[in-house]
Structures are given as structure tokens and as C-alpha cells.
Design a protein around this motif. Structure first.
Motif, PDB file in Angstrom:
ATOM      1  N   ALA A 140      -3.634 -14.185  -1.241  1.00  0.00           N
ATOM      2  CA  ALA A 140      -4.061 -15.579  -1.076  1.00  0.00           C
ATOM      3  C   ALA A 140      -3.990 -16.351  -2.386  1.00  0.00           C
ATOM      4  CB  ALA A 140      -5.475 -15.625  -0.505  1.00  0.00           C
ATOM      5  N   LYS A 141      -4.307 -15.671  -3.491  1.00  0.00           N
ATOM      6  CA  LYS A 141      -4.333 -16.342  -4.793  1.00  0.00           C
ATOM      7  C   LYS A 141      -2.979 -16.335  -5.492  1.00  0.00           C
ATOM      8  CE  LYS A 141      -9.210 -15.255  -5.666  1.00  0.00           C
ATOM      9  NZ  LYS A 141     -10.149 -14.500  -6.534  1.00  0.00           N
ATOM     10  N   GLU A 142      -2.274 -15.215  -5.399  1.00  0.00           N
ATOM     11  CA  GLU A 142      -1.021 -15.070  -6.144  1.00  0.00           C
ATOM     12  C   GLU A 142      -0.095 -14.095  -5.403  1.00  0.00           C
ATOM     13  OE1 GLU A 142       0.286 -14.457 -10.830  1.00  0.00           O
ATOM     14  OE2 GLU A 142      -1.662 -13.743 -10.122  1.00  0.00           O
ATOM     15  N   PRO A 143       0.554 -14.532  -4.327  1.00  0.00           N
ATOM     16  CA  PRO A 143       1.359 -13.629  -3.497  1.00  0.00           C
ATOM     17  C   PRO A 143       2.469 -12.911  -4.257  1.00  0.00           C
ATOM     18  CG  PRO A 143       1.767 -15.942  -2.937  1.00  0.00           C
ATOM     19  CD  PRO A 143       0.560 -15.909  -3.817  1.00  0.00           C
ATOM     20  N   GLU A 144       3.006 -13.558  -5.301  1.00  0.00           N
ATOM     21  CA  GLU A 144       4.108 -12.945  -6.041  1.00  0.00           C
ATOM     22  C   GLU A 144       3.646 -11.758  -6.885  1.00  0.00           C
ATOM     23  OE1 GLU A 144       2.608 -16.485  -8.446  1.00  0.00           O
ATOM     24  OE2 GLU A 144       3.081 -16.029  -6.356  1.00  0.00           O
ATOM     25  N   SER A 145       2.330 -11.587  -7.032  1.00  0.00           N
ATOM     26  CA  SER A 145       1.821 -10.474  -7.828  1.00  0.00           C
ATOM     27  C   SER A 145       1.863  -9.140  -7.089  1.00  0.00           C
ATOM     28  CB  SER A 145       0.374 -10.757  -8.272  1.00  0.00           C
ATOM     29  OG  SER A 145      -0.528 -10.667  -7.168  1.00  0.00           O
ATOM     30  N   LEU A 146       2.043  -9.184  -5.776  1.00  0.00           N
ATOM     31  CA  LEU A 146       2.061  -7.957  -4.987  1.00  0.00           C
ATOM     32  C   LEU A 146       3.405  -7.251  -5.101  1.00  0.00           C
ATOM     33  CD1 LEU A 146      -0.467  -9.397  -3.755  1.00  0.00           C
ATOM     34  CD2 LEU A 146       0.164  -8.322  -1.580  1.00  0.00           C
ATOM     35  N   TYR A 147       3.351  -5.929  -5.177  1.00  0.00           N
ATOM     36  CA  TYR A 147       4.570  -5.140  -5.119  1.00  0.00           C
ATOM     37  C   TYR A 147       5.137  -5.196  -3.702  1.00  0.00           C
ATOM     38  CZ  TYR A 147       3.244  -3.097  -9.634  1.00  0.00           C
ATOM     39  OH  TYR A 147       2.902  -2.921 -10.950  1.00  0.00           O
ATOM     40  N   ASP A 148       6.404  -4.842  -3.568  1.00  0.00           N
ATOM     41  CA  ASP A 148       7.033  -4.860  -2.244  1.00  0.00           C
ATOM     42  C   ASP A 148       6.276  -3.979  -1.251  1.00  0.00           C
ATOM     43  OD1 ASP A 148       8.933  -6.556  -3.218  1.00  0.00           O
ATOM     44  OD2 ASP A 148      10.554  -5.080  -3.302  1.00  0.00           O
ATOM     45  N   GLU A 180       3.235  -3.259  -1.202  1.00  0.00           N
ATOM     46  CA  GLU A 180       1.948  -3.850  -0.848  1.00  0.00           C
ATOM     47  C   GLU A 180       2.109  -4.934   0.215  1.00  0.00           C
ATOM     48  OE1 GLU A 180      -0.817  -3.353  -4.793  1.00  0.00           O
ATOM     49  OE2 GLU A 180       0.770  -4.874  -4.889  1.00  0.00           O
ATOM     50  N   ILE A 181       3.225  -5.646   0.180  1.00  0.00           N
ATOM     51  CA  ILE A 181       3.509  -6.611   1.239  1.00  0.00           C
ATOM     52  C   ILE A 181       3.664  -5.871   2.570  1.00  0.00           C
ATOM     53  CG2 ILE A 181       5.224  -8.246   2.132  1.00  0.00           C
ATOM     54  CD1 ILE A 181       3.611  -9.423  -0.110  1.00  0.00           C
ATOM     55  N   VAL A 182       4.431  -4.786   2.558  1.00  0.00           N
ATOM     56  CA  VAL A 182       4.617  -3.990   3.772  1.00  0.00           C
ATOM     57  C   VAL A 182       3.289  -3.384   4.213  1.00  0.00           C
ATOM     58  CG1 VAL A 182       5.775  -1.968   4.756  1.00  0.00           C
ATOM     59  CG2 VAL A 182       7.030  -3.509   3.226  1.00  0.00           C
ATOM     60  N   GLU A 183       2.494  -2.966   3.255  1.00  0.00           N
ATOM     61  CA  GLU A 183       1.174  -2.400   3.556  1.00  0.00           C
ATOM     62  C   GLU A 183       0.301  -3.420   4.282  1.00  0.00           C
ATOM     63  OE1 GLU A 183      -2.611  -0.408   1.157  1.00  0.00           O
ATOM     64  OE2 GLU A 183      -0.781  -0.956   0.061  1.00  0.00           O
ATOM     65  N   LEU A 184       0.325  -4.657   3.814  1.00  0.00           N
ATOM     66  CA  LEU A 184      -0.439  -5.715   4.473  1.00  0.00           C
ATOM     67  C   LEU A 184       0.016  -5.907   5.913  1.00  0.00           C
ATOM     68  CD1 LEU A 184      -0.966  -8.637   1.910  1.00  0.00           C
ATOM     69  CD2 LEU A 184      -2.715  -7.245   3.024  1.00  0.00           C
ATOM     70  N   LEU A 185       1.322  -5.932   6.112  1.00  0.00           N
ATOM     71  CA  LEU A 185       1.863  -6.108   7.461  1.00  0.00           C
ATOM     72  C   LEU A 185       1.468  -4.946   8.367  1.00  0.00           C
ATOM     73  CD1 LEU A 185       5.441  -7.427   6.595  1.00  0.00           C
ATOM     74  CD2 LEU A 185       3.563  -8.733   7.596  1.00  0.00           C
ATOM     75  N   LEU A 186       1.604  -3.740   7.857  1.00  0.00           N
ATOM     76  CA  LEU A 186       1.245  -2.568   8.654  1.00  0.00           C
ATOM     77  C   LEU A 186      -0.240  -2.566   9.014  1.00  0.00           C
ATOM     78  CD1 LEU A 186       3.257   0.298   6.892  1.00  0.00           C
ATOM     79  CD2 LEU A 186       3.665  -0.648   9.175  1.00  0.00           C
ATOM     80  N   GLY A 187      -1.054  -3.152   8.143  1.00  0.00           N
ATOM     81  CA  GLY A 187      -2.489  -3.198   8.391  1.00  0.00           C
ATOM     82  C   GLY A 187      -2.864  -3.980   9.631  1.00  0.00           C
ATOM     83  N   LYS A 215      -8.914  -5.629   1.780  1.00  0.00           N
ATOM     84  CA  LYS A 215      -9.454  -6.960   1.499  1.00  0.00           C
ATOM     85  C   LYS A 215      -8.999  -7.444   0.129  1.00  0.00           C
ATOM     86  CE  LYS A 215     -13.684  -9.694   1.375  1.00  0.00           C
ATOM     87  NZ  LYS A 215     -13.236 -10.432   0.182  1.00  0.00           N
ATOM     88  N   ARG A 216      -8.974  -6.532  -0.845  1.00  0.00           N
ATOM     89  CA  ARG A 216      -8.511  -6.920  -2.180  1.00  0.00           C
ATOM     90  C   ARG A 216      -7.041  -7.342  -2.153  1.00  0.00           C
ATOM     91  NH1 ARG A 216     -11.888  -2.571  -3.558  1.00  0.00           N
ATOM     92  NH2 ARG A 216     -10.146  -1.091  -3.577  1.00  0.00           N
ATOM     93  N   LEU A 217      -6.237  -6.647  -1.357  1.00  0.00           N
ATOM     94  CA  LEU A 217      -4.829  -7.031  -1.218  1.00  0.00           C
ATOM     95  C   LEU A 217      -4.706  -8.434  -0.623  1.00  0.00           C
ATOM     96  CD1 LEU A 217      -2.710  -4.008   0.105  1.00  0.00           C
ATOM     97  CD2 LEU A 217      -2.588  -5.138  -2.112  1.00  0.00           C
ATOM     98  N   LYS A 218      -5.497  -8.699   0.397  1.00  0.00           N
ATOM     99  CA  LYS A 218      -5.455 -10.016   1.039  1.00  0.00           C
ATOM    100  C   LYS A 218      -5.894 -11.103   0.060  1.00  0.00           C
ATOM    101  CE  LYS A 218      -6.242  -8.432   5.776  1.00  0.00           C
ATOM    102  NZ  LYS A 218      -7.162  -8.456   6.943  1.00  0.00           N
ATOM    103  N   ASP A 219      -6.918 -10.808  -0.702  1.00  0.00           N
ATOM    104  CA  ASP A 219      -7.397 -11.791  -1.690  1.00  0.00           C
ATOM    105  C   ASP A 219      -6.333 -12.059  -2.757  1.00  0.00           C
ATOM    106  OD1 ASP A 219      -9.785 -11.953  -0.349  1.00  0.00           O
ATOM    107  OD2 ASP A 219     -10.876 -10.599  -1.698  1.00  0.00           O
ATOM    108  N   ARG A 220      -5.682 -10.995  -3.217  1.00  0.00           N
ATOM    109  CA  ARG A 220      -4.606 -11.160  -4.198  1.00  0.00           C
ATOM    110  C   ARG A 220      -3.464 -11.986  -3.627  1.00  0.00           C
ATOM    111  NH1 ARG A 220      -2.560  -5.602  -5.869  1.00  0.00           N
ATOM    112  NH2 ARG A 220      -0.910  -6.897  -6.783  1.00  0.00           N
TER     113      ARG A 220
END
Length: 221
Positions: free
Chosen positions: A17-25, A27-34, A10-15
Motif C-alpha cells: 500500500a505504501k511502496e509497491p515497488e519495494s516488494l520482490y517478485d 512477494e507479489i505472487v505471495e500476496l496473490l496466492l494469499g 499484513k506487513r506485506l499488504k502494508d508495504r
């Protein structure tokens, strides 16, 4: 009791939503896998996938079976993503004629078709007299270091589609975009085979996940 990854996701999704460029690569893959793998932490798989694929650009074409904890669903999910991007490229090509002096249009489409593959593949794009795309075909799939290409088959398909121009392309899984001596010899054979039928080979493009090499643009043909 909720597992630790529930709040983390949920924290990843919130981040995002607010600032997508702040996620590491990863973490983007982690979100997709989720969205594919539920009920457990997928951060280790996301990191392993990034590492094994050589970066986020290689994830879509990487074999998921090589990462522990990823199965058929993850493979299907990323295959769908790759197909989506390929069709976006194809849609752009349908809306506007491919021009010989702009190989970027063909390369954009080809990148998601064959640029991420781990084995060499050979494509051909067929165009009419106005250089409008008539269709395309994946002719050959080979090993990483060997590919059998038969000019006659490409010429026959060009005749079937009543093409006036042909752009051929293949991928270099190594990422090295420089044409080999075999690539140059094959290009010469294709030019002659198509030329005998009054069909112009407009370009030969080598593509990888990071870029492309145009024989026409680089004055190799």
C-alpha cells in the motif's frame, strides 16, 4: 495463537500500500496466492513458482500442479488473471483498427492468449477491408516441438468471416523468437492459399511471454 504468516501477510499488504515497488517478485505472487490459499504460509510456493516459471512473467501460464501445495484454485485464479489481461488487449483492438504497420497491437493481445503457453498454438486474426478486427480463432494446439497447421482451414475461416486481411501467429515456448525454416515454409504456403482467394496475409507473428517477431516488420514477407 496466531500463526507467524498472519502478521507477515499484513506487513506485506502494508508495504504494498505504501511502496509497491519495494516488494520482490515472489512477494507479489505471495500476496496473490494469499487470496486463494488461506490459513497457511504460501511464501515457499511463491518462490518455487517464480523459480520454475523462469520469472514473474511466466507465472500466469505455468502449470500449478508442478509446485507442491498449489492446486486447482490457484490454477484457476491465475488463469482468470491471464484472461483479464487478454481481454484488455482485445478491448484495445476493438476500439481501434489493426494496422499492418503496427503489429504491436496484435502482439499485445496475442501475448496473453498464447505467449505464456507451454505448448505451441496457432492463432489467426481476421480483418475487413479497413483492417478492422472481425474475429479470431485458435486453430491448433501442438507439442512443444511440433505443430500441424492446415492452410485450407484458415482460408475457409477467412471466407466464412468475409475477411480481406489475415494475421496469423504462433508461440515459441522456448522463448526464442527467431523463425525456423518450417515457419518460413508455412508462411509461404499460407500466403499462396489466401492469395488464391484474394485475401492478403498481412503478417505472421511469433510471440512469447517476453516479446514478439513480426514477419512483416522484419521484411521476411
Amino acid at each position: 495463537m496466531k500463526e507467524h504468516y498472519t502478521g507477515h501477510r499484513k506487513r506485506l499488504k502494508d508495504r504494498f500500500a505504501k511502496e509497491p515497488e519495494s516488494l520482490y517478485d515472489y512477494e507479489i505472487v505471495e500476496l496473490l496466492l494469499g487470496y486463494v490459499i488461506r490459513g497457511r504460509d504460501v511464501k515457499p510456493q511463491a518462490k518455487a513458482l517464480i523459480e520454475k516459471a523462469g520469472g514473474i512473467s511466466g507465472v500466469a501460464g505455468y502449470g500449478m500442479a508442478d509446485v507442491d501445495g498449489l492446486g486447482d484454485e490457484a490454477k484457476l485464479f491465475f488463469s482468470v488473471l491471464k484472461e483479464l489481461y487478454a481481454r484488455i488487449g482485445y478491448e484495445d483492438m476493438e476500439q481501434e483498427a489493426i494496422t499492418i504497420d503496427k503489429p504491436e497491437k496484435a502482439a499485445s493481445f496475442l501475448r496473453f492468449r498464447i505467449g505464456y503457453e507451454q505448448k505451441e498454438q496457432f492463432f489467426a486474426l481476421f480483418m475487413d477491408v479497413n483492417k478492422k478486427l472481425l474475429g479470431y480463432k485458435n486453430f491448433f494446439k501442438g507439442t512443444i516441438d511440433r505443430l500441424s497447421v492446415y492452410p485450407r482451414e484458415i482460408a475457409e475461416e477467412a471466407l466464412k468471416k468475409k475477411a480481406s486481411f489475415v494475421v496469423v501467429a504462433h508461440n515459441h515456448p522456448s522463448g526464442n523468437l527467431n523463425p525456423s525454416e518450417d515457419d518460413i515454409i508455412l508462411t509461404d504456403k499460407l500466403i499462396k492459399a489466401l492469395g488464391a482467394l484474394d485475401i492478403v496475409m498481412a503478417d505472421h507473428i511469433i510471440v512469447s511471454r517476453t516479446g514478439f517477431f513480426s514477419f512483416k516488420k522484419e521484411h521476411v514477407i
